[in-house]
Motif scaffolding. Structure first.
Motif, PDB file in Angstrom:
ATOM      1  N   LEU A   1       1.606   7.071  -6.709  1.00 49.76           N
ATOM      2  CA  LEU A   1       0.621   8.077  -7.108  1.00 49.76           C
ATOM      3  C   LEU A   1       1.051   9.491  -6.738  1.00 49.76           C
ATOM      4  O   LEU A   1       0.502  10.458  -7.270  1.00 49.76           O
ATOM      5  N   ARG A   2       1.988   9.632  -5.824  1.00 51.90           N
ATOM      6  CA  ARG A   2       2.496  10.966  -5.478  1.00 51.90           C
ATOM      7  C   ARG A   2       3.482  11.497  -6.503  1.00 51.90           C
ATOM      8  O   ARG A   2       3.815  12.683  -6.472  1.00 51.90           O
TER       9      ARG A   2
ATOM     10  N   ARG B   1       0.832  -1.211   0.000  1.00 54.53           N
ATOM     11  CA  ARG B   1       0.000   0.000   0.000  1.00 54.53           C
ATOM     12  C   ARG B   1       0.857   1.246   0.000  1.00 54.53           C
ATOM     13  O   ARG B   1       0.539   2.240  -0.667  1.00 54.53           O
ATOM     14  N   GLY B   2       1.974   1.220   0.731  1.00 59.35           N
ATOM     15  CA  GLY B   2       2.886   2.357   0.692  1.00 59.35           C
ATOM     16  C   GLY B   2       3.507   2.547  -0.677  1.00 59.35           C
ATOM     17  O   GLY B   2       3.743   3.680  -1.114  1.00 59.35           O
TER      18      GLY B   2
ATOM     19  N   ARG C   1       0.817   4.276  -2.836  1.00 60.70           N
ATOM     20  CA  ARG C   1       0.694   5.696  -2.473  1.00 60.70           C
ATOM     21  C   ARG C   1       1.900   6.497  -2.940  1.00 60.70           C
ATOM     22  O   ARG C   1       1.770   7.611  -3.451  1.00 60.70           O
TER      23      ARG C   1
END
Length: 317
Positions: free
Chosen positions: A23-24, A16-17, A20
């Motif tokens: 997507l950043r 999950r990290g 994220r």
């Protein structure tokens, strides 16, 4: 008494990290956006353009962008947007074929070689070295000589030839990951080898697999376009990106514009795949970076890349 819980693999939160962190990154979002837009446009090509890839309009030859033909026409009056989108279908399908073969062979053999060891490791490593020594382009040309115009056979062959690189990378990482404590705990808990590979080792190598697949896909796009440029891809008049570049190169003195819609999507696709691979690599480094333990209710800052945190020097009076 109940048995003590087995320590779980940390891959869930790390994954999950990774998403994220991906997507950043603006480059990753732009690359994914372009690839998604290209896939949707090629899949819905009949709806995007009202012309067929083989429809000719001899009254509109090398017109450039017009209201009827948004990207212009070629030497036979065929709509370039239609030929670009329909040619993209064969390009993306060829890339998918090569990447699937590349991943199936590379992931399976790499995990087996690194985790099982012994004679399995020796056989896989020696076979990978043998295939790695083969000249890829020459082998593809031989396949196309035996099966003229069969791009599927060429892409499957290219996936087989490219897999030893992935086998070497995954073997080296599997040798390291199999010594982790959560893998040892899963082994003590009685999980079988396939379960350990599927639940604990393969998720840890997901980012590496995605990076290598993206970079290999960029190479496949270039090779497929090169084959089309040489006339070894889809037989004419079937559209292909390499064939469009070849047609544009023949009339570059009369209509330089034709080279832009023929070559620009090819370049953007290759760059997008390369940027996506770099972004996944950087995001995975951040996701799997060791975190410092909490001190006094707060998480201690990460040390700088040099190793030890810097200390302030006392001011000299």
């Amino acid at each position: 008494m109940t048995d003590a819980p087995v320590s779980a693999s940390p891959t869930g939160g790390r994954r999950r990290g990774l998403v994220r962190g991906l997507l950043r990154r603006r480059t990753a979002v732009l690359a994914l956006g372009w690839l998604l837009l290209l896939t949707l446009a090629t899949a819905a090509a009949p709806l995007v353009t009202g012309h067929g890839p083989l429809d000719q309009d001899l009254n509109s030859v090398l017109t450039g962008p017009t209201r009827a033909h948004l990207l212009g026409t070629d030497t036979l009056g065929r709509d370039l947007l239609s030929r670009l989108l329909f040619g993209g279908r064969s390009t993306l399908f060829a890339v998918a074929e090569a990447v699937v073969v590349y991943l199936v062979i590379g992931v399976t053999a790499g995990l087996a070689s690194g985790y099982l060891g012994g004679w399995v490791d020796w056989v896989i490593a020696r076979t990978a070295d043998l295939v790695f020594a083969l000249p890829g382009i020459v082998v593809i040309l031989v396949v196309l000589a035996v099966f003229p115009g069969n791009l599927h056979a060429a892409m499957v062959t290219f996936g087989v030839i490219g897999s030893p690189g992935l086998i070497r990378i995954l073997r080296a990482q599997t040798l390291r990951v199999r010594e982790e404590l959560y893998v040892a705990a899963a082994r003590v808990a009685g999980l079988s080898r396939p379960q350990i590979l599927r639940r604990h080792i393969l998720p840890r190598l997901t980012s590496t697999v995605v990076v290598q697949a993206a970079l290999f896909a960029a190479i496949v796009v270039t090779v497929q376009a090169g084959l089309g440029f040489l006339g070894l891809g889809a037989p004419p008049p079937a559209p292909s990106w390499g064939g469009l570049v070849a047609d544009a190169s023949q009339v570059i003195d009369r209509d330089p514009w034709m080279l832009l819609p023929a070559g620009l999507p090819l370049v953007i696709t290759v760059v997008a795949l390369a940027l996506l691979g770099d972004a996944v690599r950087d995001a995975s480094v951040e996701a799997w970076a060791p975190t410092a333990p909490a001190v006094g209710g707060r998480r201690a800052p990460h040390p700088p890349p040099g190793g030890r945190p810097r200390r302030r020097r006392p001011r000299q009076r």
